[in-house]
Design a protein around this motif. Structure first.
Motif, PDB file in Angstrom:
ATOM      1  N   ALA A   1       4.910  -6.865  -1.317  1.00  0.00           N
ATOM      2  CA  ALA A   1       4.406  -6.117  -1.108  1.00  0.00           C
ATOM      3  C   ALA A   1       3.766  -4.426  -0.967  1.00  0.00           C
ATOM      4  CB  ALA A   1       3.490  -6.588   0.958  1.00  0.00           C
ATOM      5  N   ALA A   2       3.230  -3.998  -1.082  1.00  0.00           N
ATOM      6  CA  ALA A   2       3.250  -2.398  -1.102  1.00  0.00           C
ATOM      7  C   ALA A   2       3.753  -1.817   0.178  1.00  0.00           C
ATOM      8  CB  ALA A   2       2.269  -1.381  -1.768  1.00  0.00           C
ATOM      9  N   PRO A   3       4.677  -0.962   0.109  1.00  0.00           N
ATOM     10  CA  PRO A   3       4.779  -0.240   1.893  1.00  0.00           C
ATOM     11  C   PRO A   3       3.437   0.277   2.000  1.00  0.00           C
ATOM     12  CG  PRO A   3       5.997   0.784   0.239  1.00  0.00           C
ATOM     13  CD  PRO A   3       5.413  -0.289  -0.413  1.00  0.00           C
ATOM     14  N   THR A   4       3.295  -0.088   3.061  1.00  0.00           N
ATOM     15  CA  THR A   4       1.925   0.890   3.759  1.00  0.00           C
ATOM     16  C   THR A   4       2.610   2.085   3.853  1.00  0.00           C
ATOM     17  OG1 THR A   4       1.405  -1.044   4.740  1.00  0.00           O
ATOM     18  CG2 THR A   4       0.295   0.919   5.785  1.00  0.00           C
ATOM     19  N   LEU A   5       1.282   2.972   3.842  1.00  0.00           N
ATOM     20  CA  LEU A   5       1.837   4.943   4.326  1.00  0.00           C
ATOM     21  C   LEU A   5       0.464   5.445   4.651  1.00  0.00           C
ATOM     22  CD1 LEU A   5       2.685   5.383   0.478  1.00  0.00           C
ATOM     23  CD2 LEU A   5       4.802   4.973   2.134  1.00  0.00           C
ATOM     24  N   ILE A   6       1.581   6.026   5.593  1.00  0.00           N
ATOM     25  CA  ILE A   6       0.755   7.155   6.656  1.00  0.00           C
ATOM     26  C   ILE A   6       0.826   8.308   6.041  1.00  0.00           C
ATOM     27  CG2 ILE A   6       0.391   5.761   8.243  1.00  0.00           C
ATOM     28  CD1 ILE A   6       2.366   7.528   9.684  1.00  0.00           C
ATOM     29  N   THR A   7      -0.596   9.286   6.227  1.00  0.00           N
ATOM     30  CA  THR A   7       0.341  10.755   6.000  1.00  0.00           C
ATOM     31  C   THR A   7       0.821  11.529   7.424  1.00  0.00           C
ATOM     32  OG1 THR A   7      -2.190  10.856   6.896  1.00  0.00           O
ATOM     33  CG2 THR A   7      -1.971  10.467   4.514  1.00  0.00           C
ATOM     34  N   CYS A   8       1.815  12.027   7.361  1.00  0.00           N
ATOM     35  CA  CYS A   8       2.030  13.577   8.645  1.00  0.00           C
ATOM     36  C   CYS A   8       1.880  14.174   8.860  1.00  0.00           C
ATOM     37  CB  CYS A   8       3.299  13.752   7.335  1.00  0.00           C
ATOM     38  SG  CYS A   8       4.094  14.434   9.381  1.00  0.00           S
ATOM     39  N   PRO A   9       1.680  13.720  10.500  1.00  0.00           N
ATOM     40  CA  PRO A   9       0.309  14.490  11.261  1.00  0.00           C
ATOM     41  C   PRO A   9       0.867  15.781  11.534  1.00  0.00           C
ATOM     42  CG  PRO A   9       1.757  13.009  12.664  1.00  0.00           C
ATOM     43  CD  PRO A   9       1.705  12.562  11.021  1.00  0.00           C
ATOM     44  N   ASN A  10       2.299  16.341  10.690  1.00  0.00           N
ATOM     45  CA  ASN A  10       2.189  17.325  11.231  1.00  0.00           C
ATOM     46  C   ASN A  10       1.195  17.884   9.908  1.00  0.00           C
ATOM     47  OD1 ASN A  10       2.929  20.248  10.729  1.00  0.00           O
ATOM     48  ND2 ASN A  10       4.928  19.951  10.667  1.00  0.00           N
ATOM     49  N   ARG A  11       0.214  19.116  10.386  1.00  0.00           N
ATOM     50  CA  ARG A  11      -0.732  19.807   9.653  1.00  0.00           C
ATOM     51  C   ARG A  11       0.240  20.941   8.602  1.00  0.00           C
ATOM     52  NH1 ARG A  11      -5.865  20.139  11.257  1.00  0.00           N
ATOM     53  NH2 ARG A  11      -6.215  18.864  13.882  1.00  0.00           N
ATOM     54  N   ALA A  12       1.420  21.464   8.588  1.00  0.00           N
ATOM     55  CA  ALA A  12       1.894  21.831   7.915  1.00  0.00           C
ATOM     56  C   ALA A  12       2.418  21.194   6.537  1.00  0.00           C
ATOM     57  CB  ALA A  12       2.560  23.380   8.558  1.00  0.00           C
ATOM     58  N   CYS A  13       2.802  19.842   7.000  1.00  0.00           N
ATOM     59  CA  CYS A  13       3.314  18.560   5.982  1.00  0.00           C
ATOM     60  C   CYS A  13       2.461  18.114   5.121  1.00  0.00           C
ATOM     61  CB  CYS A  13       4.224  18.277   6.897  1.00  0.00           C
ATOM     62  SG  CYS A  13       5.163  17.079   5.785  1.00  0.00           S
ATOM     63  N   GLY A  14       1.835  17.111   5.746  1.00  0.00           N
ATOM     64  CA  GLY A  14       0.912  16.113   4.871  1.00  0.00           C
ATOM     65  C   GLY A  14       1.217  15.019   3.918  1.00  0.00           C
ATOM     66  N   GLN A  15       2.472  14.527   3.753  1.00  0.00           N
ATOM     67  CA  GLN A  15       3.225  14.000   3.109  1.00  0.00           C
ATOM     68  C   GLN A  15       2.986  12.515   3.251  1.00  0.00           C
ATOM     69  OE1 GLN A  15       5.282  14.540   0.159  1.00  0.00           O
ATOM     70  NE2 GLN A  15       4.454  17.105   0.666  1.00  0.00           N
ATOM     71  N   LYS A  16       3.271  11.790   2.618  1.00  0.00           N
ATOM     72  CA  LYS A  16       2.621   9.878   2.793  1.00  0.00           C
ATOM     73  C   LYS A  16       4.739   9.741   3.114  1.00  0.00           C
ATOM     74  CE  LYS A  16      -1.300   9.355   0.935  1.00  0.00           C
ATOM     75  NZ  LYS A  16      -2.625   8.923   1.964  1.00  0.00           N
ATOM     76  N   THR A  17       3.984   9.144   4.575  1.00  0.00           N
ATOM     77  CA  THR A  17       5.927   8.686   5.365  1.00  0.00           C
ATOM     78  C   THR A  17       5.550   6.937   5.451  1.00  0.00           C
ATOM     79  OG1 THR A  17       5.258   9.395   7.158  1.00  0.00           O
ATOM     80  CG2 THR A  17       6.265  10.788   5.889  1.00  0.00           C
ATOM     81  N   LEU A  18       6.244   6.590   5.752  1.00  0.00           N
ATOM     82  CA  LEU A  18       5.853   4.821   5.741  1.00  0.00           C
ATOM     83  C   LEU A  18       5.988   5.288   7.861  1.00  0.00           C
ATOM     84  CD1 LEU A  18       9.612   3.731   4.846  1.00  0.00           C
ATOM     85  CD2 LEU A  18       6.780   3.117   3.668  1.00  0.00           C
ATOM     86  N   PRO A  19       5.511   4.388   8.456  1.00  0.00           N
ATOM     87  CA  PRO A  19       4.619   4.420   9.773  1.00  0.00           C
ATOM     88  C   PRO A  19       6.284   3.997  10.978  1.00  0.00           C
ATOM     89  CG  PRO A  19       3.839   2.602   8.737  1.00  0.00           C
ATOM     90  CD  PRO A  19       4.666   3.316   7.521  1.00  0.00           C
ATOM     91  N   HIS A  20       6.155   4.604  11.873  1.00  0.00           N
ATOM     92  CA  HIS A  20       7.382   4.236  12.946  1.00  0.00           C
ATOM     93  C   HIS A  20       8.475   4.798  12.485  1.00  0.00           C
ATOM     94  CE1 HIS A  20       4.967   1.718  14.911  1.00  0.00           C
ATOM     95  NE2 HIS A  20       3.841   1.239  13.529  1.00  0.00           N
ATOM     96  N   ILE A  21       8.953   5.967  11.388  1.00  0.00           N
ATOM     97  CA  ILE A  21       9.802   7.079  10.894  1.00  0.00           C
ATOM     98  C   ILE A  21       9.978   8.366  10.664  1.00  0.00           C
ATOM     99  CG2 ILE A  21      11.063   6.355   8.919  1.00  0.00           C
ATOM    100  CD1 ILE A  21      11.126   3.888   8.558  1.00  0.00           C
ATOM    101  N   ALA A  22      10.417   8.845  11.217  1.00  0.00           N
ATOM    102  CA  ALA A  22      10.358  10.472  11.209  1.00  0.00           C
ATOM    103  C   ALA A  22       9.725  10.788   9.877  1.00  0.00           C
ATOM    104  CB  ALA A  22      11.942  11.190  11.634  1.00  0.00           C
ATOM    105  N   CYS A  23       9.173  11.884   9.910  1.00  0.00           N
ATOM    106  CA  CYS A  23       9.041  12.342   7.588  1.00  0.00           C
ATOM    107  C   CYS A  23      10.350  12.768   7.280  1.00  0.00           C
ATOM    108  CB  CYS A  23       8.331  12.921   8.625  1.00  0.00           C
ATOM    109  SG  CYS A  23       7.357  14.416   7.338  1.00  0.00           S
TER     110      CYS A  23
END
Length: 60
Positions: free
Chosen positions: A23-45
């Motif tokens: 399955a494709a990993p679930t990605l979230i956008t970094c909540p840091n407004r300056a960053c905004g990168q796609k990261t894995l949930p529950h892991i530091a950006c």
């Protein structure tokens, strides 16, 4: 050890294997407004080093 009594048909084998897929990993956008990168949930950006609004690692 369990051993099958009869040979499993090709259609039964393929229908069983059809559920066994990656399955494709679930990605979230970094909540840091300056960053905004796609990261894995529950892991530091990995790009900015924040987790839950706090700086936890050095930025790369």
């Amino acid at each position: 050890m369990a051993v099958p009594k009869r040979r499993m048909s090709r259609s039964n084998t393929r229908s069983r294997r059809s559920q066994w897929k990656a399955a494709a990993p679930t990605l979230i956008t970094c909540p840091n407004r300056a960053c905004g990168q796609k990261t894995l949930p529950h892991i530091a950006c990995p790009s900015c080093g924040t987790y839950k609004g706090r700086q936890v690692t050095a930025a790369v």
